[in-house]
Write a protein that holds these residues in place. Sequence first.
Motif, short mmCIF file in Angstrom:
data_model
loop_
_atom_site.label_atom_id
_atom_site.label_comp_id
_atom_site.label_asym_id
_atom_site.label_seq_id
_atom_site.Cartn_x
_atom_site.Cartn_y
_atom_site.Cartn_z
N CYS A 112 -0.75 33.11 49.89
CA CYS A 112 -1.55 32.59 50.99
C CYS A 112 -2.35 31.38 50.50
N ALA A 113 -2.97 30.69 51.45
CA ALA A 113 -3.82 29.55 51.14
C ALA A 113 -5.25 30.02 50.88
N ASP A 114 -6.08 29.11 50.39
CA ASP A 114 -7.45 29.52 50.05
C ASP A 114 -8.36 29.61 51.27
N ASN A 115 -7.86 29.24 52.45
CA ASN A 115 -8.64 29.38 53.67
C ASN A 115 -8.05 30.43 54.61
N SER A 116 -7.19 31.29 54.07
CA SER A 116 -6.59 32.35 54.89
C SER A 116 -7.60 33.44 55.19
N ASP A 117 -7.24 34.31 56.12
CA ASP A 117 -8.08 35.46 56.46
C ASP A 117 -8.41 36.27 55.21
N SER A 118 -9.62 36.83 55.16
CA SER A 118 -10.08 37.54 53.97
C SER A 118 -9.18 38.72 53.61
N LEU A 119 -8.67 39.44 54.61
CA LEU A 119 -7.77 40.55 54.33
C LEU A 119 -6.48 40.06 53.70
N VAL A 120 -5.97 38.95 54.19
CA VAL A 120 -4.75 38.35 53.63
C VAL A 120 -4.97 37.98 52.17
N GLN A 121 -6.12 37.41 51.86
CA GLN A 121 -6.41 37.02 50.48
C GLN A 121 -6.54 38.22 49.56
N PHE B 1 -0.45 35.67 45.15
CA PHE B 1 -0.64 34.27 44.79
C PHE B 1 -1.57 33.65 45.83
N ILE B 2 -2.73 33.17 45.39
CA ILE B 2 -3.65 32.48 46.28
C ILE B 2 -3.72 31.02 45.84
N SER B 3 -3.30 30.13 46.70
CA SER B 3 -3.26 28.71 46.35
C SER B 3 -4.66 28.13 46.20
N ASN B 4 -4.73 27.02 45.49
CA ASN B 4 -5.98 26.26 45.38
C ASN B 4 -6.19 25.35 46.59
N TYR B 5 -5.19 25.28 47.47
CA TYR B 5 -5.25 24.38 48.61
C TYR B 5 -5.30 25.14 49.92
N ALA B 6 -5.72 24.44 50.97
CA ALA B 6 -5.78 25.04 52.30
C ALA B 6 -4.41 25.04 52.96
N GLY B 7 -4.28 25.86 53.99
CA GLY B 7 -3.04 25.89 54.75
C GLY B 7 -2.79 24.56 55.42
N ALA B 8 -1.52 24.12 55.45
CA ALA B 8 -1.11 22.84 56.02
C ALA B 8 -1.71 21.66 55.27
N LYS B 9 -2.21 21.92 54.05
CA LYS B 9 -2.79 20.85 53.23
C LYS B 9 -2.36 20.99 51.77
N GLY B 10 -1.15 21.50 51.56
CA GLY B 10 -0.62 21.57 50.20
C GLY B 10 -0.44 22.94 49.63
N ALA B 11 -0.96 23.98 50.28
CA ALA B 11 -0.84 25.34 49.75
C ALA B 11 0.62 25.78 49.66
N LEU B 12 1.39 25.50 50.68
CA LEU B 12 2.79 25.92 50.68
C LEU B 12 3.55 25.22 49.56
N ARG B 13 3.30 23.94 49.35
CA ARG B 13 3.99 23.20 48.28
C ARG B 13 3.65 23.78 46.91
N TYR C 271 6.81 36.00 51.13
CA TYR C 271 6.12 35.75 52.40
C TYR C 271 4.82 35.01 52.13
N VAL C 272 4.58 33.97 52.92
CA VAL C 272 3.31 33.23 52.86
C VAL C 272 2.59 33.48 54.17
N GLY C 273 1.46 34.17 54.09
CA GLY C 273 0.73 34.55 55.29
C GLY C 273 -0.55 33.77 55.48
N HIS C 274 -1.16 33.99 56.64
CA HIS C 274 -2.41 33.27 56.96
C HIS C 274 -3.41 34.15 57.70
N ASP C 275 -2.90 35.05 58.56
CA ASP C 275 -3.79 35.83 59.41
C ASP C 275 -3.41 37.31 59.37
N GLU C 276 -4.18 38.14 60.09
CA GLU C 276 -3.96 39.59 60.05
C GLU C 276 -2.57 39.98 60.52
N SER C 277 -1.96 39.18 61.38
CA SER C 277 -0.61 39.50 61.87
C SER C 277 0.44 39.42 60.77
#
Length: 200
Positions: free
Chosen positions: A149-158, A163-175, A130-136
């Motif tokens: 998750c991406a490096d700009n995800s919600d703090s709880l998610v991180q 696995f925490i990507s070096n990239y932001a969501g919708a900017k390469g984190a998923l890849r 699962y790749v998450g982004h927010d509290e939901s």
Amino acid sequence: MFPEDSASEEPSVRMGEDTEIGTAVGYNLRSWKCLKLLALNADGVLFTPTALQGPAGLHLRTYHSRDVVGVRRLRRTGVQVLLLSDEDDPVFNTLAEREKCSLRQNCKDKLSELDSHRQELGLSWSEVGYVGHDESDVECMRRVGVSACADNSDSLVQRIARFISNYAGAKGALREFTDQVVELNKMGPKLDTEVEGLIR
């Protein structure tokens, strides 16, 4: 710079604070199993959470082409992809249909939706990522075999992501994450043996 498809270098990624310490490769291989389903929050992971409202109600969102290529690579290796969204947005339908992904929108309970889909496929939780982004997304991330998750995800998610990507969501984190899934899935049964050697 994005990791190339053929790159053999190990990624420099981080682990969440609440996860068990893993090996030198940057994420917790101890619980990694061959993934057969990857679910993700469409809002913020694949698409930018910001929506543009145009004339006549036209609704626009952006995504990174590298992330979509990552989804395609997963599909080619037999991994199913499930997009989950809190909203009901026709933009998601177009991409899900084109990339042959399953889509569940207007999700009030993402864990229930994911569990239902998992059971339909006859999979164990250890075979789901699962790749998450927010509290939901938190409950789903806590239940699956591997979370990211991406490096700009919600703090709880991180804090709970393995696995925490070096990239932001919708900017390469998923890849970045899907590249690791493809490579580790290739190892198959060898993975457990190699991990045991790494953690002794």
